[in-house]
Scaffold this motif. Sequence first.
Motif, short mmCIF file in Angstrom:
data_model
loop_
_atom_site.label_atom_id
_atom_site.label_comp_id
_atom_site.label_asym_id
_atom_site.label_seq_id
_atom_site.Cartn_x
_atom_site.Cartn_y
_atom_site.Cartn_z
N SER A 1 77.74 -42.37 105.97
CA SER A 1 79.06 -42.90 105.61
C SER A 1 79.31 -42.87 104.11
N THR A 2 78.29 -43.20 103.31
CA THR A 2 78.50 -43.23 101.85
C THR A 2 78.53 -41.83 101.25
N THR B 1 80.04 -39.41 102.53
CA THR B 1 81.29 -38.74 102.86
C THR B 1 82.27 -38.71 101.70
N MET B 2 82.25 -39.75 100.83
CA MET B 2 83.12 -39.72 99.66
C MET B 2 82.74 -38.55 98.76
N TYR C 1 90.04 -47.04 98.09
CA TYR C 1 88.59 -47.06 97.85
C TYR C 1 88.09 -48.47 97.58
N ARG D 1 88.18 -50.41 100.85
CA ARG D 1 87.20 -49.80 101.76
C ARG D 1 85.76 -50.18 101.38
N ASN E 1 83.21 -51.92 103.88
CA ASN E 1 81.92 -51.30 104.20
C ASN E 1 80.77 -52.27 103.96
N PRO F 1 81.17 -48.05 109.78
CA PRO F 1 81.58 -47.28 108.59
C PRO F 1 81.22 -45.81 108.70
N SER G 1 83.97 -42.92 108.52
CA SER G 1 83.86 -42.03 107.37
C SER G 1 83.83 -40.57 107.82
N ILE H 1 91.55 -44.36 106.74
CA ILE H 1 90.25 -44.93 107.09
C ILE H 1 90.16 -46.40 106.70
#
Length: 517
Positions: free
Chosen positions: A238-239, A241-242, A363, A366, A370, A382, A386, A420
């Motif tokens: 999930s992290t 994905t940014m 962000y 989010r 998260n 998350p 994501s 999201i």
Amino acid sequence: MKENKVLKSSMIVMIFVILGKVLAIVRDSLMLAKFGTTHSADIYVWCFGVVFLFTSLGYGLSTTIIPILTEYIETKELKERNRFVNNVTNISMLLTIIITGIGILFSYYIVYYFANKLTNDPMMFNQTVKILKIMFLSVLFLTLQGVVAGVLQAHKEFSIPAAMAAAANLIYIIYLSLFVDTFGLTGFAITTVLAFFVQFIINVPKFKKLGYGYKFELNFRDNDLKKLFILMIPIIISTSTMQLNLFINRSFAMGLYEGATAVLDCANKVTLLTYEVFAVAVSMIIYPILSTFIVQNNHEEYKKSLVKSINIINLVMIPAALAIVILREPLISVLYLRGKFNISDVKLVSEALILYSPTMVAYGVRDILNRAFYSAKDTKTPMIYSIVGVVINVALSAILYRYMSVPGLTLSSSISATVITIMLLLKMNKKFPGIQFIPMIKTIEKISIASIIMGFVIYFMKKIFIINVVSGFILNLTILFVCAVVGSILYFALTYLFKIDETMYIWDIFKSKILKK
């Protein structure tokens, strides 16, 4: 916990984060002055993006170790905590060394398949492969940094982790000021590895002061280790994905025009100025607090702290996003207009920035959501959302960049992030029913009205300056300073007039600490 503890702690951490951000601005300004929006800048930004995908390993470790170590702090002796931390450290190092080796070995193919426009120029292609191999060495220090920073935050020690960026950026600035003309892009890649090493090493003294010390522990069968890695895998996905979204957009940008990747990266950095100063500080502090409430099974305080944190984020992010859009050209000019970065580059970044700004708010909220899910040991939600965000971003980017160039890529990121964030908020309310949505929405409405009024004022102030003053650096700096001061005072006064709780609290602190002196 007192209701406004999050706000108090955030203010302390923000001092360190702001220092790091100021140095980051100096770093980026020097980098663009030396490389401009050229292929060299494209190569570095793209390679850094590949390596930065692996920050999710460090982030995943720090995020998952906090709730587990919080339980250890409550229930176990230092010896047991130290054993667990060393086991995590050694196994993580082993995994990271393998990843680094694979990355270096397959750098050629990574560049070939994901930056294939470079295959048209053998010199650029070979240079990109070389830079990527060097920068893959950073991954080990990203992992170690994640472990020690997570331990510090579990002990409610936030200042040193918050200072990591400042230390790293100082290394970049020294290189760009003194050595870049001699060692060029290759030296900058080596400096990147050194910067990540410094981010890790500055945590070590405080880590040792808490009673932790390195020992060789390697137990793959440890139950808490298994729990950590089970929780960590969804967090990594999930992290990352940014960064994956940025990597995808950079890869699309590589096929547009020379410097498009650098323009996209510059717009991203300007957009995230306030986010990285404020939202990161709030999310860093709220996480162990929420984790403690979960351990105590105190769901009411958990929900109150969550709403309070989201309100704090919106209080800053909404007006900041609007102000950055209005003042985008003076801001970009002051930050980057020098050396090889010219006025046409300012216009390109400015166009991309308009459609990027909503991500600041998305962000920020989010990140809080998260962390709230992670504190409840729910890492799957998350992760799932994501992945949906990546799919949305890829689909939109593939269409929009053909018609809108770089602004199409920024628009796709904004839409993906906003969708999201809304999905996560709705899911959180299902998991913990009774979240005070109506007061939160009313607060957002008040913040939005105050922001719009402030926006009109600073817009007309900017126009007056541009009409009546000779253009240049001094003009742009004056516009930013005057608009920031007047806009901030006006916005604060409006939010106080609208009786927003967080503003009232800040005013109470000001009266008690300053006016009484």
